[in-house]
Scaffold this motif. Structure first.
Motif, PDB file in Angstrom:
ATOM      1  N   ILE A   1       0.844  -1.197   0.000  1.00  0.00           N
ATOM      2  CA  ILE A   1       0.000   0.000   0.000  1.00  0.00           C
ATOM      3  C   ILE A   1       0.876   1.241   0.000  1.00  0.00           C
ATOM      4  O   ILE A   1       1.662   1.460   0.936  1.00  0.00           O
ATOM      5  CB  ILE A   1      -0.948   0.007   1.212  1.00  0.00           C
TER       6      ILE A   1
ATOM      7  N   TYR B   1      -6.843   0.406   2.585  1.00  0.00           N
ATOM      8  CA  TYR B   1      -7.156  -0.942   3.058  1.00  0.00           C
ATOM      9  C   TYR B   1      -8.659  -1.194   3.079  1.00  0.00           C
ATOM     10  O   TYR B   1      -9.108  -2.311   2.792  1.00  0.00           O
ATOM     11  CB  TYR B   1      -6.566  -1.185   4.443  1.00  0.00           C
TER      12      TYR B   1
ATOM     13  N   ALA C   1      -3.007   4.487   4.514  1.00  0.00           N
ATOM     14  CA  ALA C   1      -3.267   3.107   4.916  1.00  0.00           C
ATOM     15  C   ALA C   1      -4.742   2.781   5.092  1.00  0.00           C
ATOM     16  O   ALA C   1      -5.251   1.813   4.498  1.00  0.00           O
ATOM     17  CB  ALA C   1      -2.510   2.797   6.211  1.00  0.00           C
TER      18      ALA C   1
ATOM     19  N   ILE D   1      -0.201  -7.890   3.220  1.00  0.00           N
ATOM     20  CA  ILE D   1      -0.220  -6.434   3.079  1.00  0.00           C
ATOM     21  C   ILE D   1       1.095  -5.861   3.573  1.00  0.00           C
ATOM     22  O   ILE D   1       1.484  -6.042   4.734  1.00  0.00           O
ATOM     23  CB  ILE D   1      -1.385  -5.804   3.878  1.00  0.00           C
TER      24      ILE D   1
ATOM     25  N   ARG E   1       0.751  -0.225   6.366  1.00  0.00           N
ATOM     26  CA  ARG E   1      -0.051  -1.335   6.898  1.00  0.00           C
ATOM     27  C   ARG E   1      -0.922  -0.854   8.054  1.00  0.00           C
ATOM     28  O   ARG E   1      -0.383  -0.413   9.078  1.00  0.00           O
ATOM     29  CB  ARG E   1       0.876  -2.453   7.379  1.00  0.00           C
TER      30      ARG E   1
ATOM     31  N   THR F   1     -10.204  -4.284   1.201  1.00  0.00           N
ATOM     32  CA  THR F   1     -11.005  -5.319   1.861  1.00  0.00           C
ATOM     33  C   THR F   1     -12.280  -5.612   1.080  1.00  0.00           C
ATOM     34  O   THR F   1     -12.657  -6.771   0.885  1.00  0.00           O
ATOM     35  CB  THR F   1     -11.364  -4.881   3.293  1.00  0.00           C
TER      36      THR F   1
ATOM     37  N   ARG G   1     -10.903 -11.643   7.837  1.00  0.00           N
ATOM     38  CA  ARG G   1      -9.793 -10.967   7.191  1.00  0.00           C
ATOM     39  C   ARG G   1      -9.289 -11.820   6.032  1.00  0.00           C
ATOM     40  O   ARG G   1      -9.202 -13.041   6.145  1.00  0.00           O
ATOM     41  CB  ARG G   1      -8.704 -10.735   8.236  1.00  0.00           C
TER      42      ARG G   1
ATOM     43  N   MET H   1      -6.363  -4.261  11.113  1.00  0.00           N
ATOM     44  CA  MET H   1      -6.322  -5.653  10.687  1.00  0.00           C
ATOM     45  C   MET H   1      -6.373  -6.599  11.880  1.00  0.00           C
ATOM     46  O   MET H   1      -7.041  -7.637  11.840  1.00  0.00           O
ATOM     47  CB  MET H   1      -5.080  -5.915   9.830  1.00  0.00           C
TER      48      MET H   1
END
Length: 265
Positions: free
Chosen positions: A108, A116, A112, A147, A151, A120, A162, A156
């Protein structure tokens, strides 16, 4: 219809020279998207791991080394997720026949959290081929997503469901974090070693490398380094030390090295 199916299968499982590309578990394509045929060149050389840098632009995840190099048509889905899905469906549930789970590193580069969040949502639509965690239970599938880069670690870690793990750092060695949350330890070779891949690696540096590999493996994690020179002596040290992924921009060079040295490892 039968002819088209056979042709598709042949395209998926053979190289340009019609020789089967048996999987090379240690081969990792760094900045894979910079090659002439992103993903496909790596697959043709037998690689079982690739890395793509992504930027969130509007509602699209675009692949490129810098934001200025991205274009609307080079999306993560178009360059990687869609062709990987085709490969898995044509290959009996695997990306590389006999290669185990394929690794897709997503680095990434933009902010972040929003990146993300978009990722997702996108990954959920490919859940049929992705390893995933549900209520702290890991389910293996054809592709392991990792990832890296920016991050969102706390986000996460808090998720009940996940589709990816976190690319850890050497500071995460000896961590009590579950291996499905941090499945890989990655770090910059040049930040920890003076040796640059010519001649013999100093004994103390070799010992340090092997100790880190042993610790990562004892914790159920894999390990890799970026910034490693693309030289046979460097590849030999990484291979002999048990490093799980050898980072390279030289696809044919690393393939030749690993195949020539496979019988001894």
């Amino acid at each position: 219809m039968v002819f088209l199916l056979l042709l598709t299968t042949q395209t998926v499982f053979t190289r340009a020279d019609d020789k089967p590309a048996s999987p090379l578990s240690q081969a990792h394509a760094h900045n894979d998207y910079l090659h002439d045929r992103p993903l496909y060149d790596a697959l043709d050389h037998g690689f079982n791991s690739v890395e793509a840098d992504v930027f969130l632009v509007g509602d699209k995840l675009l692949v490129g080394h810098t934001l200025g190099e991205t274009t609307p048509d080079r999306t993560l889905a178009a360059l990687y997720l869609d062709p990987l899905r085709q490969r898995v469906r044509s290959g009996g549930g695997q990306v590389q026949p006999g290669g185990g789970p394929f690794r897709l590193f997503i680095d990434i580069k933009s902010s972040a959290e929003p990146t993300y969040a978009a990722l997702t949502t996108l990954l959920a639509s490919y859940s049929d081929m992705l390893s995933q965690v549900q209520d702290d239970k890991f389910q293996t599938c054809a592709i392991n997503v990792v990832i890296s880069g920016n991050r969102p670690q706390a986000t996460m870690a808090a998720e009940k469901k996940r589709f990816a793990g976190i690319d850890g750092r050497l500071s995460d060695l000896n961590s009590d974090v579950a291996s499905h949350l941090i499945p890989v330890i990655s770090d910059n070779w040049k930040s920890h070693f003076q040796w640059r891949g010519a001649g013999e690696i100093p004994a103390e540096e070799k010992q340090k490398l092997r100790q880190w590999v042993r610790q990562a493996h004892a914790d159920g994690r894999q390990i890799r380094f970026w910034g490693t020179p693309d030289t046979p002596p460097m590849w030999r040290v990484l291979q002999d030390s048990g490093v799980d992924m050898i980072n390279t921009d030289d696809l044919p060079g690393l393939e030749k090295f690993l195949r020539d040295n496979r019988s001894n490892h």
